[in-house]
Design an enzyme around this catalytic site. Sequence first.
Site, short mmCIF file in Angstrom:
data_model
loop_
_atom_site.label_atom_id
_atom_site.label_comp_id
_atom_site.label_asym_id
_atom_site.label_seq_id
_atom_site.Cartn_x
_atom_site.Cartn_y
_atom_site.Cartn_z
N LYS A 1 32.74 34.36 44.71
CA LYS A 1 32.67 35.60 45.49
C LYS A 1 34.01 36.32 45.34
CE LYS A 1 29.76 33.41 49.02
NZ LYS A 1 29.66 33.03 50.45
N HIS A 2 34.04 37.58 45.72
CA HIS A 2 35.29 38.34 45.65
C HIS A 2 36.29 37.81 46.67
CE1 HIS A 2 33.93 41.26 42.72
NE2 HIS A 2 32.85 41.49 43.43
N GLU A 3 37.55 37.81 46.29
CA GLU A 3 38.61 37.38 47.20
C GLU A 3 38.60 38.27 48.43
OE1 GLU A 3 40.60 35.18 48.75
OE2 GLU A 3 41.38 34.67 46.77
#
Length: 621
Positions: free
Chosen positions: A254-256
Amino acid sequence: MAVALAAAVAAALGALLLAPGRTQSRGEAPVAGPPPPPLKMDQALLLVRNELPAQGLRLAVRSAACHRCSYQLLAVVPPSDGGPGAAAVVDTQHPLSLLLNGSRAGSELCKIQYHFGEFGNYSLIVKTLSTSAKTISCDIVINEGPINSYLPIVFAFLVYSGILAILIICRLVMKIGPVRNWVYKKLNPRETDRLINSELGSPSTTDSIGSDPSPRLWCATSRQRLRSLDTFRGLSLIIMVFVNYGGGKYWFFKHESWNGLTVADLVFPWFVFIMGTSISLSLSSMLRWGSSKQKVLGKILWRSFLLILLGVIVVNPNYCLGALSWENLRIPGVLQRLGLTYLVVAALELLFTRAGADSGTLEMSCPALQDVLPFWPQWIFILTLEVIWLCLTFLLPVPGCPRGYLGPGGIGDFGNYPNCTGGAAGYIDRLVLGEKHIYQHPSCNVLYQTTVPYDPEGILGTINTILMAFLGLQAGKIILSYKDQHKQIMSRFLVWSLVMGIISAILTKCSKEEGFIPINKNLWSTSYVTTMSCFAFILLLLMYYLVDVKRLWSGTPFFYPGMNSILVYIGHEVFENYFPFKWKMQDTQSHAEHLTQNLTATTLWVIISYILYRKKIFWKI
């Protein structure tokens, strides 16, 4: 046949990966009082047992991934004679800091750092060791061990490694003369290569630096397309499809949440980078074929318009609110940003291009910079844009926020600036576009508990996306300026990678949080662009060497989706919730089932792109 075999193995993967998700135990130790809350993915159960007489407890928690965050109350535990204790659900993605305070004012009892395991069952026992010294101990005991949620990844790796081994064997078999002749006769790849090269025109690796750039010679040598570029694009696209489908619900897919990088943060800038490289090669090809600049500009405008239109109307997350709910229509987006970036970079290249500049035929006082000096007006324009980004980011006054704020807001920075998510970038989007027309669920809203909307594809970040595409354009200029000089091309890629890496090290101070400009995908910070371009130059160097120079790898399977990138991207967004890309799961809280579904859907798009390639179907805008 190899891809068909891959499909069969992927189906087997889908069946086998379900086993770990079904067999993992999620037992919870019995506890007196109310039943413990049900557990979800990336959660564990913590039972707090208070053995202190006549004193209650307040348990607060803070994630190690949450930079400068305040502690959040997790549970209130009654005294030992007042109840059975308390049960709380804790996060298992990152290590946690637990803070225990007594009910008496200002009495901090203990602080514990611990990384809980998924679906584990733990007890935190608080008791007095010595009544006279009033020494208090806080110990965590494992009631039931956690599961290993990473086993499905290992299993998937082994399965796809088996696919790779089979493909290698097939390639060795293809080296047998009669077999190779029979397959080539059946598949007739020459017609396919003729079709794709007639439209996209990449430079041949057989062109020499001093060759005559006449249309006749260019026509004769543009038959060979640089497969490494399509392989690079396809790799970026396939990872993007996988993470967009969920990435097995693992946090690193997932995106940070804010500063830093995960796998999901790599792919979009790489796609932008290779788009810039393609701009350089395709515009050079069209101009060499005799197209006028006015005609080429018309194509640039039309393609940019179509990308923006597709992003606004087709690939839009607000369909859940009704068919094109205009009151809540998200205006920014991935395709919208690609369209704007393409427009600026392609128009800039077309405006300042000079005959001979991209083929190394101009006389240079400094040959080592022949891929840079002829294009100094473009560099001045790009650097001016970057100065604008820096001024707006660090000098624009934002109501209620410190000037130059780059934080996530919410509980970050100890909750002092809860409504300052993104600083100037978020403020500009909310001011110009309105809160209802930007992304409502940014990646920081869970960990940092933000409440204001923020769009990672907003207005201000587009400037640095243009910078990323321009650096990709620079890679294309290197290929054009050093035709057939493989060592020169690869050495230039290496030099540019080192330069970008040094700039990133300076901007970030080699730190995730403490640099001048941290790496941040949500902001598309300058250090994010330089870091991603550093990786991109290295990755392109490796692919160019393996695919086009030594021809040790054909680019399979990434080459095929790279040839139909727009179709695969839009298709995976539109059909995301349809079978066979998605189905009803037996256990929605199983990483194994999610990983099975996401890998199967991604593999299907690879197979679709392969079939389209064999059928000579290429969707271009």
